[in-house]
Write an enzyme that holds these catalytic residues in place. Sequence first.
Site, PDB file in Angstrom:
ATOM      1  N   VAL A 149      21.766  13.776  32.357  1.00 21.28           N
ATOM      2  CA  VAL A 149      22.065  14.958  31.956  1.00 21.28           C
ATOM      3  C   VAL A 149      22.354  15.750  33.335  1.00 21.28           C
ATOM      4  O   VAL A 149      21.501  15.762  34.258  1.00 21.28           O
ATOM      5  CB  VAL A 149      21.321  15.916  31.209  1.00 21.28           C
ATOM      6  CG1 VAL A 149      21.941  17.125  30.917  1.00 21.28           C
ATOM      7  CG2 VAL A 149      21.427  15.176  29.547  1.00 21.28           C
ATOM      8  N   CYS A 150      23.398  16.497  33.504  1.00 22.29           N
ATOM      9  CA  CYS A 150      23.694  17.274  34.435  1.00 22.29           C
ATOM     10  C   CYS A 150      23.854  16.332  35.888  1.00 22.29           C
ATOM     11  O   CYS A 150      24.419  15.407  35.842  1.00 22.29           O
ATOM     12  CB  CYS A 150      22.797  18.492  34.627  1.00 22.29           C
ATOM     13  SG  CYS A 150      23.326  19.836  35.717  1.00 22.29           S
ATOM     14  N   THR A 151      23.354  17.167  36.759  1.00 24.12           N
ATOM     15  CA  THR A 151      23.100  16.402  38.254  1.00 24.12           C
ATOM     16  C   THR A 151      22.394  15.274  38.332  1.00 24.12           C
ATOM     17  O   THR A 151      22.208  14.417  39.325  1.00 24.12           O
ATOM     18  CB  THR A 151      22.831  17.385  39.311  1.00 24.12           C
ATOM     19  OG1 THR A 151      21.825  17.949  39.006  1.00 24.12           O
ATOM     20  CG2 THR A 151      24.176  18.398  39.514  1.00 24.12           C
TER      21      THR A 151
ATOM     22  N   ALA B 270      27.367  15.798  30.736  1.00 28.15           N
ATOM     23  CA  ALA B 270      27.937  16.848  31.615  1.00 28.15           C
ATOM     24  C   ALA B 270      26.663  18.039  32.005  1.00 28.15           C
ATOM     25  O   ALA B 270      25.443  17.631  31.761  1.00 28.15           O
ATOM     26  CB  ALA B 270      29.106  17.706  31.045  1.00 28.15           C
TER      27      ALA B 270
END
Length: 300
Positions: A180-182, A230
């Site tokens: 998730v995310c970075t 994202a």
Amino acid sequence: MARRPCSRSVRQALSGADLMKSDRRALLGGMTGMAALAPFLTLETAAAAVAAQQDPVAASAEAHERLMQVPGLRMHGDEQVAMLLYPGFTALDLVGPHYFFACMMGAKVHLVTNQANLAPVASDLGLAIAPTTTLADCPADLTLLFCPGGTQGTITAASDKATLNFLADRAARAQCVTSVCTGSIILGAAGLLQGRRATSHWVARDQLARFGATPVDQRVVRDGKLITGAGVSAGLDLGLAVVEILRGRPYAEALMLQAEYSPAPPFPGGTLANTDPAIGGPMRDMFTAFRAQVDKLKPL
């Protein structure tokens, strides 16, 4: 004091042999609760409902059996789930998916620290999570491997050979490799994005290309066994998507209802496309230093 009139049907209900044997206080309590929950019911209906009241444990067991009969529902499993912890991770990246993974009956969730011991690992905003195992002691064969994102902590983790080697090794045998995310930046640094479609936080999404990935602007992107989410809140979407893969749509729908996940933001926004440019521009520029650090990462 004059007695209030009572209808014939109520007198009959309250004079039955079964009701005569019941605890009077339980009867009164049940009628009071019924009136509070459904004031529109007549006294006759309330009395009949109390007389037919089912044991709560039995009712729960019956509901469980009905749920088990839903086509496509896989209630029990034995998944081995590993969720990476590193100093400076973003807590919501991890906690959102963790809720859904840990709700899979029979699944075992391992919170894996990349530190030397099992001391609580602090997130980027100070929320500490207690790990359950280390990189070395984490099971070798996993159903699901997960990596959360962050900022400076993510850069440090993506530069740590022990962490990258762990991810590359476990990913080779895992059924699902997720982030998730970075967190996808760390997967990229571990060489796990080559030739894959993937997403990340909008700050770093286009930089996935430097790790051989095709960046995609979507909440959740699946390419084979690689499933990436994202930014931050997309962890809830990813968690449900993974549960659907592992347990089927009915199980995922049940957890979605249990979590009452039906997003309705209080106002528009959340992406660069639908946020006021006066806010989006400066926000984007705030992450210039982070992007520069990502550009210096060298994948395995």
